[in-house]
Design a protein around this motif. Structure first.
Motif, PDB file in Angstrom:
ATOM      1  N   HIS A 297     -26.859 -66.325 -95.966  1.00 56.20           N
ATOM      2  CA  HIS A 297     -27.215 -65.218 -96.868  1.00 56.20           C
ATOM      3  C   HIS A 297     -28.636 -64.712 -96.581  1.00 56.20           C
ATOM      4  CE1 HIS A 297     -23.557 -65.866 -99.157  1.00 56.20           C
ATOM      5  NE2 HIS A 297     -23.842 -67.158 -99.197  1.00 56.20           N
ATOM      6  N   ILE A 298     -28.939 -64.543 -95.293  1.00 55.32           N
ATOM      7  CA  ILE A 298     -30.225 -63.998 -94.871  1.00 55.32           C
ATOM      8  C   ILE A 298     -29.953 -62.738 -94.056  1.00 55.32           C
ATOM      9  CG2 ILE A 298     -32.325 -64.395 -93.528  1.00 55.32           C
ATOM     10  CD1 ILE A 298     -31.947 -67.383 -93.988  1.00 55.32           C
ATOM     11  N   CYS A 299     -30.414 -61.601 -94.527  1.00 51.30           N
ATOM     12  CA  CYS A 299     -30.232 -60.352 -93.785  1.00 51.30           C
ATOM     13  C   CYS A 299     -31.037 -60.398 -92.485  1.00 51.30           C
ATOM     14  CB  CYS A 299     -30.670 -59.157 -94.629  1.00 51.30           C
ATOM     15  SG  CYS A 299     -29.707 -58.933 -96.138  1.00 51.30           S
ATOM     16  N   GLY A 300     -30.393 -60.058 -91.385  1.00 46.97           N
ATOM     17  CA  GLY A 300     -31.069 -60.091 -90.096  1.00 46.97           C
ATOM     18  C   GLY A 300     -31.187 -61.482 -89.512  1.00 46.97           C
ATOM     19  N   VAL A 301     -30.358 -62.426 -89.980  1.00 51.42           N
ATOM     20  CA  VAL A 301     -30.438 -63.804 -89.485  1.00 51.42           C
ATOM     21  C   VAL A 301     -30.116 -63.877 -87.997  1.00 51.42           C
ATOM     22  CG1 VAL A 301     -28.013 -64.326 -90.056  1.00 51.42           C
ATOM     23  CG2 VAL A 301     -29.699 -66.173 -89.973  1.00 51.42           C
TER      24      VAL A 301
END
Length: 367
Positions: free
Chosen positions: A334-338
């Motif tokens: 749930h990390i944008c741009g992971v």
């Protein structure tokens, strides 16, 4: 430059190159050909894609409220044509059907065969076209015009299946890129050690600086492989014509997935290609180190296989629908741009291992 040229000749041996070409052809027909031959994949995907093309030609890369009103009129016109064909067909009249509105939400099972006629070539697939058009208009109403939403982003006209198809294609292309780098560089350093070449090279005019040329040749070879695969596989993919949406925002009411950043399709493609190049360069730096630190071919293979498997797993995680809620890494973290968060350290780790190894062998005792 002459030393770099000779190091490239050592890496690019004809049997290895032919093996990569053969594996590339097999890989294409096993994993990539489907994405080319079956895009868009059947109905109603073909109608949705054609609708996005039609709207982009007519309205540009985004749809404004006044253009939405015009699109609703187009739906009414298409429904009127469908009504005329339904009313003129005796098979529909026999069951009391004369308008599309009577059939729009489906029919009882006993009338199913008649209803399905609207979704065949006999009726120019008008059922799929009407459903695609009404679904797109409903998405615009709920995502853009709804009083609780009314946002500026998401007005782009872009078919979501382009991202799905591109990510599948680039994922398998990136996997082959990692495998091809491993094959190309996996044995070059070991071969030199078996031929007792390091001592002779270090006694030359360039001395132990030769190691830097070897690392540069390995990274340059990975870049050449990337360029060759981009030219071949990218050229094949360009036949689909998805570059038509190059300037279209991927944040679109037609896209079934949420996209985290306000990118155009062209920028999205370039970011994905950057991920592929980064993974190939990271693999090249690590494989170079393992190859030059192996005493025989068996050892080199045993060391390279786990590395290649790990990078393949990373490529599948990064390149499958990046920057969207459909990416597996995002679903777990749930990390944008992971994807970039993982890809950057992999690149730096691969290059760092290569640089540290070169520094190490420059201090290595010959005897």
């Amino acid at each position: 430059m002459r030393i770099l040229y000779y190091e490239l000749r050592i890496i690019w041996r004809l049997p290895v190159v032919l093996a990569i070409i053969f594996l590339g052809a097999v890989h294409y027909f096993l994993f990539l050909d489907f994405e080319i031959r079956f895009f868009p994949n059947g109905h109603p995907a073909a109608e949705k894609y054609a609708l996005a093309q039609e709207w982009t030609k007519k309205y540009g890369s985004t749809m404004e409220p006044d253009e939405y009103a015009d699109a609703k009129q187009n739906y009414a016109a298409l429904a009127a044509k469908a009504d005329a064909r339904i009313a003129a067909d005796s098979r529909f009249r026999a069951h009391g059907f004369s308008r599309w509105e009577q059939l729009r939400d489906g029919v009882p099972e006993e009338y199913r065969d008649t209803y399905d006629l609207l979704f065949t070539g006999e009726f120019d697939f008008v059922g799929y076209r009407l459903q695609s058009l009404s679904g797109a208009l409903l998405s615009y109403e709920t995502q853009i015009l709804h009083p609780r939403v009314q946002r500026e982003s998401g007005r782009g006209i872009f078919p979501g299946q382009c991202i799905d198809n591109l990510s599948e294609y680039l994922c398998w292309t990136g996997i082959f890129g990692i495998v091809s780098v491993t094959i190309l560089l996996g044995a070059c350093g070991t071969r030199e050690d078996l031929c007792r070449m390091p001592a002779m090279l270090w006694s030359s005019r360039a001395g132990r600086h030769t190691a830097w040329y070897q690392l540069a040749a390995a990274l340059l070879s990975a870049s050449i492989l990337f360029a060759a695969e981009l030219l071949i596989f990218g050229g094949i993919y360009a036949r689909l014509g998805t570059q038509f949406f190059w300037d279209s925002p991927v944040q679109s009411f037609l896209n079934g997935s949420a996209v985290w950043f306000g990118l155009t399709y062209g920028q999205y493609v370039l970011y994905c290609l950057g991920f592929v190049l980064a993974l190939m360069l990271g693999t090249a730096g690590a494989v170079f180190t393992l190859s030059h630190s192996s005493g025989n071919y068996t050892s080199a293979i045993m060391k390279a296989l786990p590395l290649a498997a790990g990078m393949v797993f990373a490529a599948a995680s990064i390149l499958m629908r990046p920057f969207t809620d459909g990416n597996e890494l995002y679903r777990h973290l749930h990390i944008c741009g992971v994807e970039a968060v993982l890809c950057g350290p992999l690149l730096l780790a691969g290059l760092g291992i290569g640089f540290l190894f070169v520094r190490h062998i420059q201090r290595k005792e010959l005897l």
